[in-house]
Write a protein that holds these residues in place. Structure first.
Motif: not given
Length: 520
Positions: A85-86, A97-98, A100, A348, A350, A400-401, A405, A508, A511
């Motif tokens: 998870s991001f 959520n995003l 990976q 990725v 969503e 990576n997040s 972005s 993001i 995060l």
């Protein structure tokens, strides 16, 4: 430049709301076999002050351009499948959520490294290759590569201009042949005309003369500006597919800033290979030498990734799917084709759904071993290390997040600049520089330093368009500030990111806040 960025809410809101539209555009990605080229090409455009980089930049290729060394493949496995998870929370405050999904192959073993490699290079010697130093860079890279080829490997070189000719017929590399081949490469000169079709057909013909059990690769080096014979990417790609040989692949390397990316990408995808971009002899040498294992040592084929949302969840968008992948919110099936040694794909998703459940999706990977054709299956769910409040966020995932972005913001920045909305674009790049500083403080491999430099170049271009001259280097400027005040500034910027930019950006931002708190 003073670190206290002026967040112009009204302008940002107007500029950023179009992100919702542009997210839909991201589904038009090319096949992920060409997994880094648009990143390097966009870097060159930025270096030249060209704000049209957004037209070529692809989010999945941007992410995949960065090493994924922290993703480890378990012993005795060909590849690994990981889901992260991001954000630290499974589902954000916006119920989204995003996620990976990472697929990575192992390094080659001793036996695979000993296999005979048979490479046929097809080199453009047309007039356009005389612009800049394209031909000389190609010759330098080929010579460097020939010096490092091991005894027993096979080499062939086809030249094309108006027509194609074989300069070096297929032959084994040894102490006698190596210097003779290098001498012939040094003598190559430019000729008029560009007939890529003829070069490919002759190249494939030469490949039939390689040893039957060798690993065959055709590597096309050109700027892709074809003006003789079949001209369209579709027609030339069809020829490449017709000439396809079992066990062989075609990879294309685009040379120079004016490269025909569409043609070379299409050729590589139809030939089940990779497309690369090289702007110098140094870059070209790196591709041919350092990426040699990825070019020529296949690990797994017929790779299929199945993604299923768990009850209570929906997949809203996917970033990094091969082109023409059918997208169903009930189940997504991605055909990843063939992956080579130390190769990876970052995808990725969503997602939205019920906060009460921990695992939003389940992923399953099926593939066949290259030599045995033995079928294998790997399953994965969301890693629990993100869930634990006692553990820090996985740095690879955090990195990576941020890169994800950055890619999204650069596309939007380019679109804003294209509409002459330079101040809105500058506000967004300032915001993104701020967010990158968060991770730069804890990034052990310093890859985010490079991103801050890239964003700083865009910042300077935009500032010059507005008319205020050049700005200071954002990285060196921040280093002059007290770390505590920097973190206070970061908290402000991150909280504004979540408020001003809706959707995935909020995730993001959350995060970033976790990163800030975990480091203080």
């Amino acid at each position: 430049m003073d670190l206290k960025i002026q967040f112009r809410f009204s302008r940002i809101r107007i500029g950023i709301l179009s992100i919702l539209f542009f997210f839909g555009f991201l589904g038009l990605f090319q096949n992920c076999s060409s997994n880094t080229s648009s990143y390097y090409y966009s870097q060159k455009q930025i270096e030249y002050g060209d704000l049209n980089f957004h037209r070529h930049l692809k989010v999945n290729e941007y992410i995949n351009a960065f090493p994924q060394d922290e993703i480890m493949v378990p012993e005795k496995q060909d590849l690994t499948l990981q889901v992260h998870s991001f954000a630290k929370k499974t589902i954000s405050k916006e119920n989204k959520n995003l996620i990976q999904i990472a697929v990575k192959t192992r390094f080659p073993n001793a036996e695979e490294s000993k296999d005979i490699k048979a490479l046929c290079f097809v080199l453009d010697v047309s007039g356009s290759m005389n612009q800049g130093s394209k031909l000389e860079d190609s010759k330098t890279a080929l010579i460097n590569f020939l010096m490092e080829m091991k005894t027993g490997d096979e080499f062939s070189l086809v030249l094309f201009s108006d027509n194609a000719t074989t300069l070096i017929p297929p032959q084994k590399i040894d102490s006698d042949s190596r210097p003779k081949i290098i001498s012939k490469v040094k003598e190559i000169r430019v000729v008029a005309g560009t007939n890529i079709e003829a070069g490919l057909i002759l190249g494939y013909s030469e490949m039939t003369k390689f040893a039957p059990l060798s690993t065959k690769r055709l590597i096309l080096l050109t700027d892709g500006i074809s003006n003789v014979g079949v001209l369209t990417p579709k027609e030339i790609a069809a020829k490449a597919k017709v000439q396809y040989l079992e066990g062989s692949r075609i990879s294309t390397i685009g040379l120079g800033y004016d490269v025909n990316q569409s043609l070379l990408r299409t050729l590589a995808e139809n030939g089940r290979g990779h497309y690369y971009f090289a702007d110098s002899a140094k870059t070209l040498t790196k591709i041919i030498r350092d990426d040699f294992e990825t070019l020529v040592i296949p690990i797994a084929k017929k790779i299929t990734l199945n993604i299923v949302p768990n009850p209570g969840y929906k997949i809203l968008k996917i970033y990094g799917a091969p082109e023409n992948t059918p997208i169903s919110f009930e189940k997504i099936v991605l055909n990843l084709g063939e992956l080579n040694a130390n190769d990876w794909r970052i995808i990725v998703l969503e997602v939205s759904g019920n906060q009460g459940s921990y695992n939003p999706i389940s992923a399953q990977l099926t593939y066949s071993h290259i030599k045995t054709n033995r079928s294998q299956t790997i399953s994965a769910i969301l890693s629990k290390e993100i869930q634990s409040s006692n553990l820090k966020v996985n740095q690879n995932v955090a990195r990576n997040s941020v890169i994800f972005s950055n890619a999204i913001s650069l596309i939007e920045i380019g679109k804003l600049a294209e509409a002459n909305r330079y101040q809105d674009a500058l506000d967004l790049v300032n915001l993104q520089i701020n967010n990158n500083r968060v991770l730069a403080e804890i990034d052990k491999i310093h890859s985010i330093d490079q991103e801050i430099e890239t964003l700083g170049k865009v910042q300077n271009i935009l500032q010059s368009r507005i008319g205020f001259g050049n700005l200071s280097d954002p990285k060196s400027e921040s280093s002059k500030k007290d770390k505590k005040s920097l973190w206070d500034f970061v908290r402000l910027g991150v909280s504004l990111t979540g408020k001003v930019i809706p959707g995935p950006w909020t995730i993001i931002a959350e995060l970033f806040l976790v990163l800030v708190e975990s480091e203080n």
